[in-house]
Design an enzyme around this catalytic site. Structure first.
Site, mmCIF file in Angstrom:
data_model
loop_
_atom_site.group_PDB
_atom_site.id
_atom_site.type_symbol
_atom_site.label_atom_id
_atom_site.label_comp_id
_atom_site.label_asym_id
_atom_site.label_seq_id
_atom_site.Cartn_x
_atom_site.Cartn_y
_atom_site.Cartn_z
ATOM 1 N N GLU A 129 31.372 38.833 42.380
ATOM 2 C CA GLU A 129 31.846 40.219 42.426
ATOM 3 C C GLU A 129 30.808 41.135 43.091
ATOM 4 O O GLU A 129 31.161 42.044 43.854
ATOM 5 C CB GLU A 129 32.142 40.713 41.012
ATOM 6 C CG GLU A 129 33.272 39.977 40.316
ATOM 7 C CD GLU A 129 34.591 40.100 41.044
ATOM 8 O OE1 GLU A 129 34.802 41.114 41.741
ATOM 9 O OE2 GLU A 129 35.414 39.174 40.931
ATOM 10 N N HIS A 132 31.093 41.044 46.815
ATOM 11 C CA HIS A 132 32.096 41.941 47.396
ATOM 12 C C HIS A 132 31.543 43.356 47.560
ATOM 13 O O HIS A 132 31.847 44.042 48.531
ATOM 14 C CB HIS A 132 33.341 41.989 46.504
ATOM 15 C CG HIS A 132 34.238 40.795 46.643
ATOM 16 N ND1 HIS A 132 34.745 40.373 47.851
ATOM 17 C CD2 HIS A 132 34.727 39.927 45.714
ATOM 18 C CE1 HIS A 132 35.514 39.306 47.667
ATOM 19 N NE2 HIS A 132 35.513 39.019 46.387
ATOM 20 N N GLU A 187 36.727 36.267 50.317
ATOM 21 C CA GLU A 187 36.377 35.504 49.116
ATOM 22 C C GLU A 187 35.256 34.514 49.413
ATOM 23 O O GLU A 187 34.308 34.372 48.636
ATOM 24 C CB GLU A 187 37.607 34.754 48.588
ATOM 25 C CG GLU A 187 38.726 35.639 48.091
ATOM 26 C CD GLU A 187 38.409 36.313 46.765
ATOM 27 O OE1 GLU A 187 37.266 36.247 46.301
ATOM 28 O OE2 GLU A 187 39.319 36.921 46.185
#
Length: 214
Positions: A129, A132, A187
Site C-alpha cells: 500500500e 502505491h 499493482e
C-alpha cells in the site's frame, strides 16, 4: 499480491438518451471538469486529509494502550516516511480483514487483518500500500475521483481555495474511491516498490513474495 483492500478511484458512469442531453449542461460540466483538473497537489492533500479525518471519526480508532497498536508501533519502528511523505499509522477495531494507505501518508490497519496474519505478513500488505503512495498511484486516483464525482462542483465553486466538504460529499467521494481498481501494472509496481522499501528498512520481505504467489 493478494489484495486486501485498495483505496482507489474510478470514473462515475452517466447513462442517458441523446434526446435528454442539455448542451448548456454539457458545457457547464465540461468547464467544471477542466477547472477541477488543474487542482494542485497541495489541494489534493488537503482533500485527502478531510477524507481520512472522516474515516477516523466513523471508525473505532484503537488507543496507544491497545495491544494491536503496540504491535504496529513495534513492527513499523523507523518507518516514518516515504518519498518525503510523512507516514502515520492507526488501527481500526473491526473484524474486517483490510488495510489501506492514502496519498497523505495515512496508513490504516484493521485489527481483523492483524488477527489473521503474522507481523511480516501485515508488513507485506502495508509495504504494498505504501508503494502505491510512493509511486503517486493513490494521488492520481484520488484526483480522478475529485474530478468525476459530485465533489468537483464544490471544488470548482471555491475560486482557488480548498472547499470544506460536507459529510454527504465525502460519502460520495468514498463511494468513488471504494469502487475503483488499480491496473495490473500499478499493482506489480507497488509490489516491487514495497519489497525494496521493506528491504531498505531492514524488514523481512519474503511474506510479500509468498502472498504474491497465492
Amino acid at each position: 499480491m493478494k489484495k486486501i483492500i485498495i483505496m482507489l478511484t474510478a470514473a462515475s458512469a452517466l447513462f442517458a438518451s441523446c434526446s435528454s442531453l442539455n448542451p448548456d449542461y454539457l458545457l457547464s460540466s465540461g468547464a467544471k471538469l477542466a477547472q477541477a483538473a488543474t487542482i494542485s497537489d497541495d489541494y489534493i492533500q488537503a482533500y485527502v486529509s478531510q477524507y481520512i479525518a472522516q474515516l477516523d471519526e466513523q471508525n473505532t480508532v484503537l488507543p496507544e494502550s491497545s495491544t494491536y497498536v503496540k504491535r504496529v508501533r513495534k513492527m513499523t519502528e523507523g518507518i516514518t516516511s516515504v518519498e518525503g511523505i510523512p507516514l502515520n499509522f492507526k488501527v481500526y477495531k473491526t473484524d474486517d480483514v483490510n488495510a489501506f494507505a492514502c496519498a497523505d501518508g495515512s496508513v490504516r490497519i484493521y485489527s481483523g487483518l492483524m488477527d489473521k496474519m503474522t507481523d511480516d505478513e501485515v508488513l507485506g500488505v502495508v509495504g504494498h500500500e505504501i508503494g502505491h503512495v510512493a509511486l503517486k498511484h493513490s494521488k492520481k486516483q484520488f484526483k480522478q475521483a475529485l474530478m468525476t464525482s459530485a465533489v468537483r462542483d464544490a471544488i470548482s465553486s471555491t475560486g482557488g481555495t480548498v472547499a470544506v466538504l460536507t459529510a454527504s460529499q465525502l460519502g460520495d467521494l468514498g463511494e468513488a474511491l471504494m469502487s475503483a481498481k488499480y491496473s495490473r501494472k500499478q499493482e506489480n509496481q507497488a509490489d516491487d516498490y514495497g519489497y525494496q522499501f521493506l528491504v531498505d528498512h531492514g524488514r523481512n520481505p519474503w511474506a510479500m513474495v509468498s502472498r504474491s504467489e497465492e
